[in-house]
Write a protein that holds these residues in place. Structure first.
Motif, PDB file in Angstrom:
ATOM      1  N   CYS A   1       0.917  -1.598   0.270  1.00  0.00           N
ATOM      2  CA  CYS A   1       0.112  -0.129  -0.002  1.00  0.00           C
ATOM      3  C   CYS A   1       0.804   1.103   0.060  1.00  0.00           C
ATOM      4  CB  CYS A   1      -0.827  -0.168   0.614  1.00  0.00           C
ATOM      5  SG  CYS A   1      -2.533  -1.038   1.410  1.00  0.00           S
ATOM      6  N   ALA A   2       2.070   1.896   0.923  1.00  0.00           N
ATOM      7  CA  ALA A   2       3.003   2.549   1.125  1.00  0.00           C
ATOM      8  C   ALA A   2       3.603   2.935  -0.576  1.00  0.00           C
ATOM      9  CB  ALA A   2       3.724   2.436   2.297  1.00  0.00           C
TER      10      ALA A   2
ATOM     11  N   GLN B   1      15.348  10.157 -10.677  1.00  0.00           N
ATOM     12  CA  GLN B   1      16.908   9.954  -9.298  1.00  0.00           C
ATOM     13  C   GLN B   1      16.319  11.111  -8.295  1.00  0.00           C
ATOM     14  OE1 GLN B   1      19.025   7.729  -9.544  1.00  0.00           O
ATOM     15  NE2 GLN B   1      20.078   9.305  -7.718  1.00  0.00           N
ATOM     16  N   ASN B   2      16.038  13.139  -9.136  1.00  0.00           N
ATOM     17  CA  ASN B   2      16.435  13.366  -8.252  1.00  0.00           C
ATOM     18  C   ASN B   2      14.817  13.349  -7.536  1.00  0.00           C
ATOM     19  OD1 ASN B   2      13.830  14.224 -10.397  1.00  0.00           O
ATOM     20  ND2 ASN B   2      14.200  16.487 -10.196  1.00  0.00           N
ATOM     21  N   LYS B   3      14.457  12.558  -7.523  1.00  0.00           N
ATOM     22  CA  LYS B   3      12.843  12.193  -6.376  1.00  0.00           C
ATOM     23  C   LYS B   3      12.612  11.520  -5.140  1.00  0.00           C
ATOM     24  CE  LYS B   3       9.871  15.054  -9.017  1.00  0.00           C
ATOM     25  NZ  LYS B   3       9.283  15.773  -8.218  1.00  0.00           N
ATOM     26  N   ILE B   4      14.394  10.985  -5.909  1.00  0.00           N
ATOM     27  CA  ILE B   4      14.074   9.528  -4.834  1.00  0.00           C
ATOM     28  C   ILE B   4      14.578   9.449  -3.301  1.00  0.00           C
ATOM     29  CG2 ILE B   4      15.486   7.797  -4.543  1.00  0.00           C
ATOM     30  CD1 ILE B   4      14.955   6.601  -6.390  1.00  0.00           C
ATOM     31  N   ASN B   5      14.696  10.820  -2.945  1.00  0.00           N
ATOM     32  CA  ASN B   5      14.940  10.586  -1.308  1.00  0.00           C
ATOM     33  C   ASN B   5      13.199  11.188  -0.757  1.00  0.00           C
ATOM     34  OD1 ASN B   5      17.868  10.865  -0.706  1.00  0.00           O
ATOM     35  ND2 ASN B   5      18.453  12.195  -1.517  1.00  0.00           N
ATOM     36  N   VAL B   6      12.909  12.250  -1.258  1.00  0.00           N
ATOM     37  CA  VAL B   6      11.730  12.346  -1.299  1.00  0.00           C
ATOM     38  C   VAL B   6      10.775  11.281  -0.381  1.00  0.00           C
ATOM     39  CG1 VAL B   6       9.644  13.501  -1.552  1.00  0.00           C
ATOM     40  CG2 VAL B   6      11.658  14.584  -1.803  1.00  0.00           C
ATOM     41  N   TRP B   7      10.507  10.094  -1.850  1.00  0.00           N
ATOM     42  CA  TRP B   7      10.232   8.514  -2.050  1.00  0.00           C
ATOM     43  C   TRP B   7      10.226   8.015  -1.053  1.00  0.00           C
ATOM     44  CZ3 TRP B   7      11.044   8.193  -8.303  1.00  0.00           C
ATOM     45  CH2 TRP B   7       9.945   8.566  -9.039  1.00  0.00           C
TER      46      TRP B   7
ATOM     47  N   VAL C   1       3.086   5.623  -2.880  1.00  0.00           N
ATOM     48  CA  VAL C   1       4.128   7.176  -3.175  1.00  0.00           C
ATOM     49  C   VAL C   1       4.786   6.710  -4.312  1.00  0.00           C
ATOM     50  CG1 VAL C   1       6.482   7.355  -2.615  1.00  0.00           C
ATOM     51  CG2 VAL C   1       4.696   6.782  -0.655  1.00  0.00           C
ATOM     52  N   LEU C   2       4.510   5.269  -4.971  1.00  0.00           N
ATOM     53  CA  LEU C   2       5.231   5.285  -6.297  1.00  0.00           C
ATOM     54  C   LEU C   2       4.701   5.454  -7.381  1.00  0.00           C
ATOM     55  CD1 LEU C   2       8.195   2.839  -5.288  1.00  0.00           C
ATOM     56  CD2 LEU C   2       8.727   5.336  -5.868  1.00  0.00           C
ATOM     57  N   GLY C   3       3.428   4.414  -8.025  1.00  0.00           N
ATOM     58  CA  GLY C   3       2.730   4.149  -8.375  1.00  0.00           C
ATOM     59  C   GLY C   3       2.770   4.521  -9.574  1.00  0.00           C
ATOM     60  N   ASP C   4       2.052   5.095 -10.683  1.00  0.00           N
ATOM     61  CA  ASP C   4       2.421   5.002 -12.267  1.00  0.00           C
ATOM     62  C   ASP C   4       3.556   6.298 -12.088  1.00  0.00           C
ATOM     63  OD1 ASP C   4       0.678   2.830 -12.475  1.00  0.00           O
ATOM     64  OD2 ASP C   4      -1.332   4.552 -12.901  1.00  0.00           O
TER      65      ASP C   4
ATOM     66  N   SER D   1      11.382   8.595   2.063  1.00  0.00           N
ATOM     67  CA  SER D   1      10.963   8.530   2.847  1.00  0.00           C
ATOM     68  C   SER D   1      10.212   8.511   3.457  1.00  0.00           C
ATOM     69  CB  SER D   1      11.529  10.772   2.948  1.00  0.00           C
ATOM     70  OG  SER D   1      13.037  10.974   3.097  1.00  0.00           O
ATOM     71  N   ARG D   2       8.790   9.578   2.233  1.00  0.00           N
ATOM     72  CA  ARG D   2       7.652   9.276   3.074  1.00  0.00           C
ATOM     73  C   ARG D   2       7.100   7.112   2.400  1.00  0.00           C
ATOM     74  NH1 ARG D   2       3.248  10.195   4.653  1.00  0.00           N
ATOM     75  NH2 ARG D   2       1.674  10.144   3.088  1.00  0.00           N
ATOM     76  N   ILE D   3       8.248   6.412   2.201  1.00  0.00           N
ATOM     77  CA  ILE D   3       7.444   4.945   1.801  1.00  0.00           C
ATOM     78  C   ILE D   3       7.493   4.476   3.661  1.00  0.00           C
ATOM     79  CG2 ILE D   3       8.583   3.081   1.478  1.00  0.00           C
ATOM     80  CD1 ILE D   3       8.704   4.035  -1.456  1.00  0.00           C
ATOM     81  N   PHE D   4       9.049   4.999   4.002  1.00  0.00           N
ATOM     82  CA  PHE D   4       9.455   4.771   5.039  1.00  0.00           C
ATOM     83  C   PHE D   4       8.239   5.130   7.224  1.00  0.00           C
ATOM     84  CE2 PHE D   4      13.948   4.860   4.225  1.00  0.00           C
ATOM     85  CZ  PHE D   4      13.807   3.071   3.811  1.00  0.00           C
ATOM     86  N   GLU D   5       8.079   6.375   5.695  1.00  0.00           N
ATOM     87  CA  GLU D   5       6.735   7.521   7.160  1.00  0.00           C
ATOM     88  C   GLU D   5       5.555   6.344   7.139  1.00  0.00           C
ATOM     89  OE1 GLU D   5       4.430  11.386   6.866  1.00  0.00           O
ATOM     90  OE2 GLU D   5       6.943  11.709   6.672  1.00  0.00           O
ATOM     91  N   ILE D   6       4.915   6.524   5.639  1.00  0.00           N
ATOM     92  CA  ILE D   6       3.681   5.217   6.100  1.00  0.00           C
ATOM     93  C   ILE D   6       3.986   3.899   6.199  1.00  0.00           C
ATOM     94  CG2 ILE D   6       2.489   4.826   4.007  1.00  0.00           C
ATOM     95  CD1 ILE D   6       3.280   7.252   2.443  1.00  0.00           C
ATOM     96  N   SER D   7       4.995   3.201   6.215  1.00  0.00           N
ATOM     97  CA  SER D   7       4.795   1.784   6.345  1.00  0.00           C
ATOM     98  C   SER D   7       5.154   1.933   7.947  1.00  0.00           C
ATOM     99  CB  SER D   7       5.883   1.437   5.926  1.00  0.00           C
ATOM    100  OG  SER D   7       5.990   1.725   4.434  1.00  0.00           O
ATOM    101  N   LEU D   8       6.440   2.604   8.661  1.00  0.00           N
ATOM    102  CA  LEU D   8       6.569   2.729   9.992  1.00  0.00           C
ATOM    103  C   LEU D   8       5.342   3.151  10.491  1.00  0.00           C
ATOM    104  CD1 LEU D   8       9.883   3.710   9.872  1.00  0.00           C
ATOM    105  CD2 LEU D   8       9.174   1.501  10.187  1.00  0.00           C
TER     106      LEU D   8
END
Length: 112
Positions: A21-22, A34-40, A26-29, A42-49
């Motif tokens: 689900c996370a 490369q410049n979005k990896i850090n944002v993605w 966050v990634l979907g379609d 961080s958001r995946i970790f935040e939602i998952s945890l």
């Protein structure tokens, strides 16, 4: 099952669902950028945890994430743990869309 013992079970299906689900959220379609990896990540970790903690289990969680551009390159990953095989466990989720590969490892360690 003994009373309270359900608190110590690592629920693979629930953990896998949370991670998927996370990743979908966050990634979907999205296309690999490369410049979005850090944002993605961080958001995946935040939602998952956040959602893992809502399982209300007596566990500590460690989440590891690999995001890779889907371009034909190979990827090899491994992990090794020395832990209590009865109380601790892991779940590996592989996810992809047309331009992204993602592998998430979740380790659940009994906190008591």
């Amino acid at each position: 099952m003994e009373e309270g013992k359900e608190q110590h079970i690592f629920l693979h299906d629930e953990v896998s669902y949370i991670i998927k689900c996370a990743l979908d959220d966050v990634l979907g379609d999205k296309d690999y950028q490369q410049n979005k990896i850090n944002v993605w990540k961080s958001r995946i970790f935040e939602i998952s945890l956040h959602l893992l903690m809502k399982l209300n289990k007596s566990s500590k969680y460690l989440v590891s994430l690999i995001i890779m551009q889907k371009n034909g390159a190979g990827l090899h990953s491994a992990s090794s743990c020395y832990w209590n095989n009865i109380k601790d466990d892991k779940c590996i989720v592989k996810w992809e869309n047309k331009t992204i590969y993602c592998i998430v490892s979740v380790f659940g360690l009994l906190a008591i």
